[in-house]
Write a protein that holds these residues in place. Structure first.
Motif, mmCIF file in Angstrom:
data_model
loop_
_atom_site.group_PDB
_atom_site.id
_atom_site.type_symbol
_atom_site.label_atom_id
_atom_site.label_comp_id
_atom_site.label_asym_id
_atom_site.label_seq_id
_atom_site.Cartn_x
_atom_site.Cartn_y
_atom_site.Cartn_z
ATOM 1 N N TYR A 198 0.848 -1.196 0.000
ATOM 2 C CA TYR A 198 0.000 0.000 0.000
ATOM 3 C C TYR A 198 0.886 1.250 0.000
ATOM 4 C CZ TYR A 198 -4.367 -2.502 0.690
ATOM 5 O OH TYR A 198 -5.472 -3.305 0.511
ATOM 6 N N ARG A 213 -1.343 5.425 -7.174
ATOM 7 C CA ARG A 213 -0.895 4.940 -5.884
ATOM 8 C C ARG A 213 -2.006 4.066 -5.277
ATOM 9 N NH1 ARG A 213 3.414 7.076 -3.561
ATOM 10 N NH2 ARG A 213 3.166 9.013 -4.738
ATOM 11 N N VAL A 214 -1.647 2.846 -4.914
ATOM 12 C CA VAL A 214 -2.626 1.922 -4.341
ATOM 13 C C VAL A 214 -2.788 2.243 -2.856
ATOM 14 C CG1 VAL A 214 -3.258 -0.490 -3.997
ATOM 15 C CG2 VAL A 214 -1.873 0.155 -5.982
ATOM 16 N N MET A 215 -4.006 2.579 -2.455
ATOM 17 C CA MET A 215 -4.286 2.943 -1.070
ATOM 18 C C MET A 215 -5.428 2.086 -0.534
ATOM 19 S SD MET A 215 -2.014 5.293 -0.640
ATOM 20 C CE MET A 215 -2.497 5.958 0.954
ATOM 21 N N PRO A 216 -5.428 1.785 0.763
ATOM 22 C CA PRO A 216 -6.529 0.989 1.333
ATOM 23 C C PRO A 216 -7.792 1.823 1.459
ATOM 24 C CG PRO A 216 -5.019 1.670 3.059
ATOM 25 C CD PRO A 216 -4.405 2.123 1.763
ATOM 26 N N LYS A 233 -5.880 -1.270 7.244
ATOM 27 C CA LYS A 233 -4.545 -1.407 6.688
ATOM 28 C C LYS A 233 -3.969 -0.030 6.420
ATOM 29 C CE LYS A 233 -4.913 -6.000 4.631
ATOM 30 N NZ LYS A 233 -4.623 -6.848 3.453
ATOM 31 N N GLU A 253 -0.200 2.300 4.858
ATOM 32 C CA GLU A 253 0.896 2.296 3.891
ATOM 33 C C GLU A 253 2.019 1.392 4.388
ATOM 34 O OE1 GLU A 253 2.230 5.915 2.116
ATOM 35 O OE2 GLU A 253 0.367 6.963 2.604
ATOM 36 N N ASP A 270 1.755 -1.930 4.226
ATOM 37 C CA ASP A 270 1.174 -3.265 4.369
ATOM 38 C C ASP A 270 1.051 -3.929 3.006
ATOM 39 O OD1 ASP A 270 0.960 -2.883 7.069
ATOM 40 O OD2 ASP A 270 -1.175 -2.340 7.033
ATOM 41 N N VAL A 316 -0.628 -5.676 -0.133
ATOM 42 C CA VAL A 316 -1.921 -5.645 -0.821
ATOM 43 C C VAL A 316 -2.290 -7.079 -1.167
ATOM 44 C CG1 VAL A 316 -3.223 -4.750 -2.776
ATOM 45 C CG2 VAL A 316 -1.359 -3.390 -1.794
ATOM 46 N N ASP A 338 -8.857 -7.523 -1.451
ATOM 47 C CA ASP A 338 -8.835 -6.268 -0.697
ATOM 48 C C ASP A 338 -9.651 -5.207 -1.424
ATOM 49 O OD1 ASP A 338 -7.288 -7.274 1.297
ATOM 50 O OD2 ASP A 338 -5.511 -6.045 0.891
ATOM 51 N N VAL A 371 -9.638 -1.437 -2.411
ATOM 52 C CA VAL A 371 -8.626 -0.398 -2.530
ATOM 53 C C VAL A 371 -9.205 0.836 -3.203
ATOM 54 C CG1 VAL A 371 -6.819 -2.152 -2.717
ATOM 55 C CG2 VAL A 371 -7.799 -1.169 -4.804
#
Length: 287
Positions: free
Chosen positions: A120, A165-168, A173, A175, A177, A179, A183, A185
């Motif tokens: 993340y 940018r992949v974010m939860p 969760k 940054e 952690d 992916v 999940d 996202v």
């Protein structure tokens, strides 16, 4: 532990984005510039999608590519004219060579990064499997369905517009952690921080008839959540194998005829299923 590792998202994985807002997959039908937008189905089954071709729904996770030399070459090429000097032509040739080398380096880097776990906060690119193009945001064109948002398209160019940018979606969760598949996202644009991939509140309808019953994927300050679904994981050995949901053609060897049915998806067929005989011309093997 091995079972858990298989659920981790890695560079090179092929996934589908399932919208948790309208309950449908993100897809794109055609690679032409006039239909280079992305759409989202609604009220779609996660196991059996409405679209028959898995590649239309699938996106390859790529590490961030370099793009500055290719951008410089495109800029020089656009400025060239019939009156360009010898020095300008030589500069363009050198820029083209540098851009080709950068593209080759990107391919090598993608192979090197393949299999590495995605975290993340990491920057990635989404490459549409069916067209081979990257998901791009636009900073100039507004969304055709929502004028307050920006348009998202498919483009073959590597650029900052293609970085996300992949974010939860939820705070369980953070940054750094891992992916994992399944999940939920959100995807934040690197070029326009604070703006995210978003599913429109209105369908395309008259804006683009080919996507009339679908919602638009655009860029907005309001984010939409997407569940990562593993549609299939292709290896080099599986390139020539048939997968469930993949379109095929049936050919009758004795009659030398294809099994056909006129019509389009989601509409009643025009004529019944039948065998269409195509006469073979000996002088033209492709027939």
């Amino acid at each position: 532990m091995a079972a858990i590792a298989e659920d981790v998202l890695c560079i090179g994985d092929t996934i589908a984005l399932y919208s948790d807002d309208v309950l449908g997959y993100v897809y794109a039908l055609q690679s032409s510039s006039s239909h280079a937008v992305l759409a989202v189905n609604s009220k779609e089954d996660r196991v059996q999608p409405r679209c028959p071709d898995a590649q239309v729904l699938s996106f390859k996770i790529c590490s961030a590519n370099r793009y500055k030399l290719q951008k410089a070459y495109r800029k020089l090429a656009a400025a060239q004219s019939s009156t360009s000097s010898v020095a300008q032509m030589a500069q363009l040739t050198q820029a083209k060579i540098a851009a080709a080398a950068e593209e080759e380096d990107n391919a090598v880097e993608q192979r090197r990064q393949k299999g590495k776990k995605v975290l993340y906060g990491q920057m990635v690119q989404l490459q549409h499997v069916f067209t081979g193009k990257f998901v791009h945001i636009s900073t100039q064109n507004t969304s055709p369905t929502e004028s307050s948002n920006m348009q998202v398209t498919l483009s073959s160019e590597n650029a900052a517009f293609a970085l996300f940018r992949v974010m939860p979606r939820f705070k369980v969760k953070g940054e750094g952690d891992l992916v994992q598949i399944e999940d939920q996202v959100v995807l934040e644009s690197v070029k326009s921080p604070g703006q995210f991939l978003h599913v429109s509140r209105h369908k395309f309808e008259a804006h683009m008839p080919v996507y009339a019953d679908s919602y638009e994927l655009n860029l907005s300050v309001r984010f939409s959540g997407f569940t990562l679904i593993r549609r299939y994981h292709e290896t080099e050995d599986e390139a020539n194998k048939i997968r469930a949901g993949q379109p095929v053609r049936f050919f009758h060897t004795e009659l030398e005829a294809y099994l056909v049915c006129e019509g389009t998806f989601n509409e009643p067929e025009v004529e019944d299923v039948h065998l269409r005989v195509r006469a073979v011309e000996q002088t033209k093997p492709k027939t």
